[in-house]
Design a protein around this motif. Structure first.
Motif, PDB file in Angstrom:
ATOM      1  N   GLY A   1     -49.615 -40.711 -26.720  1.00 23.43           N
ATOM      2  CA  GLY A   1     -49.027 -40.697 -25.223  1.00 23.43           C
ATOM      3  C   GLY A   1     -47.668 -38.979 -25.640  1.00 23.43           C
ATOM      4  O   GLY A   1     -46.628 -39.582 -25.701  1.00 23.43           O
ATOM      5  N   MET A   2     -48.034 -38.461 -24.328  1.00 21.50           N
ATOM      6  CA  MET A   2     -46.525 -37.897 -24.233  1.00 21.50           C
ATOM      7  C   MET A   2     -46.030 -37.161 -23.021  1.00 21.50           C
ATOM      8  O   MET A   2     -46.550 -36.971 -21.908  1.00 21.50           O
ATOM      9  CB  MET A   2     -47.260 -35.949 -25.284  1.00 21.50           C
ATOM     10  N   ALA A   3     -44.427 -37.490 -22.757  1.00 23.05           N
ATOM     11  CA  ALA A   3     -43.721 -37.048 -22.087  1.00 23.05           C
ATOM     12  C   ALA A   3     -42.716 -36.281 -22.733  1.00 23.05           C
ATOM     13  O   ALA A   3     -41.523 -36.156 -22.875  1.00 23.05           O
ATOM     14  CB  ALA A   3     -43.199 -37.735 -20.900  1.00 23.05           C
ATOM     15  N   MET A   4     -43.292 -34.335 -21.922  1.00 16.52           N
ATOM     16  CA  MET A   4     -42.602 -33.053 -22.221  1.00 16.52           C
ATOM     17  C   MET A   4     -42.355 -32.545 -21.224  1.00 16.52           C
ATOM     18  O   MET A   4     -42.608 -32.448 -19.917  1.00 16.52           O
ATOM     19  CB  MET A   4     -42.951 -32.630 -23.739  1.00 16.52           C
ATOM     20  N   HIS A   5     -41.460 -31.844 -21.729  1.00 20.94           N
ATOM     21  CA  HIS A   5     -41.646 -29.914 -20.799  1.00 20.94           C
ATOM     22  C   HIS A   5     -43.068 -28.752 -20.557  1.00 20.94           C
ATOM     23  O   HIS A   5     -42.802 -28.575 -21.781  1.00 20.94           O
ATOM     24  CB  HIS A   5     -40.464 -28.922 -20.909  1.00 20.94           C
ATOM     25  N   VAL A   6     -43.767 -29.184 -20.690  1.00 21.32           N
ATOM     26  CA  VAL A   6     -45.182 -28.937 -20.326  1.00 21.32           C
ATOM     27  C   VAL A   6     -45.083 -27.129 -19.940  1.00 21.32           C
ATOM     28  O   VAL A   6     -45.786 -27.059 -19.194  1.00 21.32           O
ATOM     29  CB  VAL A   6     -46.393 -29.533 -19.454  1.00 21.32           C
ATOM     30  N   GLU A   7     -44.811 -26.145 -20.862  1.00 26.51           N
ATOM     31  CA  GLU A   7     -44.733 -24.474 -20.482  1.00 26.51           C
ATOM     32  C   GLU A   7     -45.715 -24.315 -21.407  1.00 26.51           C
ATOM     33  O   GLU A   7     -45.894 -25.671 -22.627  1.00 26.51           O
ATOM     34  CB  GLU A   7     -43.853 -24.308 -20.025  1.00 26.51           C
ATOM     35  N   ALA A   8     -46.252 -23.422 -22.142  1.00 29.10           N
ATOM     36  CA  ALA A   8     -46.620 -22.620 -23.284  1.00 29.10           C
ATOM     37  C   ALA A   8     -45.875 -22.569 -24.214  1.00 29.10           C
ATOM     38  O   ALA A   8     -47.058 -23.169 -25.002  1.00 29.10           O
ATOM     39  CB  ALA A   8     -46.766 -20.811 -23.192  1.00 29.10           C
ATOM     40  N   LYS A   9     -45.196 -23.131 -24.817  1.00 28.71           N
ATOM     41  CA  LYS A   9     -44.812 -23.393 -26.131  1.00 28.71           C
ATOM     42  C   LYS A   9     -45.417 -24.898 -26.832  1.00 28.71           C
ATOM     43  O   LYS A   9     -45.716 -24.982 -27.617  1.00 28.71           O
ATOM     44  CB  LYS A   9     -43.028 -23.237 -26.607  1.00 28.71           C
ATOM     45  N   THR A  10     -44.755 -25.768 -25.667  1.00 29.19           N
ATOM     46  CA  THR A  10     -45.110 -27.263 -25.579  1.00 29.19           C
ATOM     47  C   THR A  10     -46.967 -26.898 -25.431  1.00 29.19           C
ATOM     48  O   THR A  10     -47.381 -27.837 -26.229  1.00 29.19           O
ATOM     49  CB  THR A  10     -44.578 -28.027 -24.254  1.00 29.19           C
ATOM     50  N   ALA A  11     -47.296 -26.819 -25.002  1.00 31.29           N
ATOM     51  CA  ALA A  11     -48.842 -26.462 -24.994  1.00 31.29           C
ATOM     52  C   ALA A  11     -49.368 -26.219 -26.166  1.00 31.29           C
ATOM     53  O   ALA A  11     -50.752 -26.566 -26.723  1.00 31.29           O
ATOM     54  CB  ALA A  11     -49.869 -25.524 -24.146  1.00 31.29           C
ATOM     55  N   ILE A  12     -48.732 -25.641 -27.831  1.00 32.52           N
ATOM     56  CA  ILE A  12     -49.113 -24.549 -28.435  1.00 32.52           C
ATOM     57  C   ILE A  12     -49.267 -26.447 -29.697  1.00 32.52           C
ATOM     58  O   ILE A  12     -50.138 -26.551 -30.634  1.00 32.52           O
ATOM     59  CB  ILE A  12     -48.554 -24.194 -29.688  1.00 32.52           C
ATOM     60  N   LEU A  13     -48.269 -26.956 -29.104  1.00 35.11           N
ATOM     61  CA  LEU A  13     -47.876 -28.398 -30.290  1.00 35.11           C
ATOM     62  C   LEU A  13     -48.935 -29.530 -29.499  1.00 35.11           C
ATOM     63  O   LEU A  13     -49.550 -30.749 -30.465  1.00 35.11           O
ATOM     64  CB  LEU A  13     -46.792 -29.287 -30.033  1.00 35.11           C
ATOM     65  N   VAL A  14     -49.184 -29.840 -27.904  1.00 36.95           N
ATOM     66  CA  VAL A  14     -50.169 -30.939 -27.926  1.00 36.95           C
ATOM     67  C   VAL A  14     -51.237 -29.945 -28.210  1.00 36.95           C
ATOM     68  O   VAL A  14     -52.470 -31.090 -28.704  1.00 36.95           O
ATOM     69  CB  VAL A  14     -50.428 -30.594 -25.894  1.00 36.95           C
ATOM     70  N   GLU A  15     -52.002 -29.634 -28.472  1.00 39.76           N
ATOM     71  CA  GLU A  15     -53.235 -28.319 -28.606  1.00 39.76           C
ATOM     72  C   GLU A  15     -53.324 -28.905 -29.972  1.00 39.76           C
ATOM     73  O   GLU A  15     -54.455 -28.755 -31.458  1.00 39.76           O
ATOM     74  CB  GLU A  15     -53.438 -27.138 -28.642  1.00 39.76           C
ATOM     75  N   THR A  16     -52.298 -28.029 -30.581  1.00 38.45           N
ATOM     76  CA  THR A  16     -52.602 -28.892 -32.601  1.00 38.45           C
ATOM     77  C   THR A  16     -52.891 -30.490 -32.712  1.00 38.45           C
ATOM     78  O   THR A  16     -53.106 -31.060 -33.764  1.00 38.45           O
ATOM     79  CB  THR A  16     -51.401 -28.586 -33.264  1.00 38.45           C
ATOM     80  N   LEU A  17     -51.922 -31.471 -32.320  1.00 37.61           N
ATOM     81  CA  LEU A  17     -52.231 -32.869 -31.963  1.00 37.61           C
ATOM     82  C   LEU A  17     -53.807 -32.797 -31.227  1.00 37.61           C
ATOM     83  O   LEU A  17     -54.371 -33.892 -32.319  1.00 37.61           O
ATOM     84  CB  LEU A  17     -51.076 -33.262 -31.228  1.00 37.61           C
ATOM     85  N   ALA A  18     -53.723 -32.434 -30.391  1.00 34.97           N
ATOM     86  CA  ALA A  18     -55.856 -32.918 -30.367  1.00 34.97           C
ATOM     87  C   ALA A  18     -56.449 -32.049 -32.119  1.00 34.97           C
ATOM     88  O   ALA A  18     -57.734 -32.300 -31.877  1.00 34.97           O
ATOM     89  CB  ALA A  18     -55.981 -31.883 -28.983  1.00 34.97           C
ATOM     90  N   ASP A  19     -55.961 -30.613 -31.907  1.00 36.33           N
ATOM     91  CA  ASP A  19     -56.898 -30.874 -33.656  1.00 36.33           C
ATOM     92  C   ASP A  19     -56.695 -31.300 -34.090  1.00 36.33           C
ATOM     93  O   ASP A  19     -57.350 -31.218 -35.091  1.00 36.33           O
ATOM     94  CB  ASP A  19     -56.575 -29.062 -33.528  1.00 36.33           C
ATOM     95  N   GLY A  20     -55.787 -31.710 -34.950  1.00 36.16           N
ATOM     96  CA  GLY A  20     -55.863 -33.162 -35.535  1.00 36.16           C
ATOM     97  C   GLY A  20     -56.682 -34.119 -35.138  1.00 36.16           C
ATOM     98  O   GLY A  20     -56.243 -35.223 -36.779  1.00 36.16           O
TER      99      GLY A  20
END
Length: 429
Positions: free
Chosen positions: A54-73
């Motif tokens: 579960g994440m509460a972050m500033h959802v913009e392009a850079k954050t999205a790379i982190l989000v997808e990295t966690l999903a890819d993990g």
């Protein structure tokens, strides 16, 4: 599962939004070598398999790379915003298209919808939390304590969130381990100093179309963020005034060549005021009454409570949009005080804001990713008790080494004799 809808159900043209969001993300990814390396590792090893993040972050392009990295993990990820004005809807929509990601983040929501989205994330029953400001952690502890036993741990990104977590920990109320990502060198020395300094000033300049040269810029707070703002403003030929409540930081600012004074005095001098304290009521009614016509007020702290906008609204006889992203408060004597981005986090909430530079966030999000990995690797060993934990130094060094290698920078290593000397106590003069 919550009835609150993901971003895709809020948009008229979802396909177009997703395409634009993906374009932004691809640009960011080109300049994030740390996250590229971590993402390759996560894709291959799947260290997060079976987890829900579960994440509460500033959802913009850079954050999205982190989000997808966690999903890819291997994780299922539910994400929402941590500020009502910092979400990029197109990026949120692009994330929501990923089969392992649900994004509830939407720009411009009111308080009720903001917290409904947090509740929607919690409804996924996360086993790990990744937060920016601690709203997610607070909501879980206050409203969903039954989920705590299933949570391995969390990571907190920002100064304000870490302050809140430490207060919670001191009260004995924090019931699972959380890494203070903000306090690690790879975060505070770069994200807080260079990221906040550069992005805050750039956002204000682009929103107002005003120059920094020759301006008297009042920086409230001389922590790492305040240092960055002061340094970058001085580098653009502004005259910098610092206000502080901590004597050693005030002395540090003085010895770095800045004027240091109470806000009550600075209010009479400043052209631009930028708060960086993470505290409330930094600029209040007594200060507004002393300010010159046309001053610019902005906040680079997390929440919109550093500038007392309620008091300013009571003083004003009129309020209007002077420019997109700038509200002018006209006082009875005709003076106009201009507030950027509703007093919210200016480098993310102003209409033109893009947040910290990509390269800076690559470092911070790299630390976030390896902290999540660390929590899971150590979960069964119960290495981390409930409470706030410093990021292990070897993780911080790992991210620094990846960054230096990507930049082609080589550096020295200690010899055996040097290492022995540094670890000894019996080598005298």
């Amino acid at each position: 599962m919550s009835a609150y809808p993901p971003i895709s159900e809020h948009l008229d043209d979802v396909a177009s939004a997703r395409a634009e969001g993906r374009r932004k993300m691809e640009w960011a990814a080109q300049h994030m070598p740390i996250m590229e390396r971590v993402r390759e590792e996560f894709r291959e090893e799947k260290p997060l398999e079976g987890e829900t993040i579960g994440m509460a972050m500033h959802v913009e392009a850079k954050t999205a790379i982190l989000v997808e990295t966690l999903a890819d993990g291997g994780a299922d990820v539910a994400v929402t915003g941590c500020n009502p004005l910092s979400t990029h809807d197109d990026v949120s929509a692009a994330l929501d298209a990923h089969e392992s990601i649900t994004s509830y983040a939407k720009r411009g929501v009111g308080d009720e919808a903001y917290y409904e989205a947090i509740e929607a994330v919690i409804a996924h029953e996360p086993t790990i939390t990744v937060d920016d400001g601690m709203d997610l952690v607070a909501a879980i502890h206050e409203d969903h304590p039954e989920l705590i036993d299933g949570i391995v741990g969390g990571a907190e990104e920002t100064t304000t969130g870490v302050h809140r977590l430490r207060a919670m920990d001191e009260d004995g109320a924090l019931e699972y381990p959380v890494f203070a990502v903000n306090d690690t060198p790879m975060k505070r020395l770069f994200d807080n100093v260079h990221g906040t300094g550069e992005s805050s000033l750039a956002s204000i300049a682009m929103t107002t179309n005003l120059s920094w040269a020759g301006k008297d810029v009042v920086v409230a707070g001389f922590g790492y963020c305040g240092k960055g703002v002061a340094r970058k403003a001085a580098g653009q030929n502004a005259n910098v005034i610092v206000t502080e409540v901590e004597p050693r930081r005030a002395l540090e600012a003085h010895m770095e060549g800045y004027d240091v004074m109470p806000m009550a005095e600075a209010a009479e001098m400043g052209d631009v005021f930028l708060t960086t304290t993470g505290n409330r009521d930094v600029i209040v009614e007594e200060h507004f009454e002393k300010m010159d016509d046309g001053v610019v007020l902005a906040n680079a702290g997390h929440f919109d409570i550093e500038i007392d906008l309620e008091a300013l609204a009571e003083l004003a006889v009129d309020r209007y949009e002077a420019r997109e992203g700038v509200d002018a408060y006209e006082l009875e004597d005709g003076r106009r005080l201009n507030v950027v981005a509703e007093g919210r986090l200016v480098n993310l909430a102003a209409p033109v804001s893009l947040g910290h530079p990509v390269e800076v966030m690559d470092q911070s999000f790299g630390v976030q990713a390896v902290c999540v990995r660390e929590l899971l690797e150590c979960a069964h060993a119960e290495t981390y008790e409930p409470g706030v934990h410093d990021v292990p130094d070897e993780l911080d060094r790992e991210i620094a080494e990846i960054k230096l290698a990507a930049e082609g920078v080589e550096y020295d290593s200690l010899t055996e004799s040097q290492r022995e000397y540094m670890d000894s106590w019996d080598h005298g003069t």
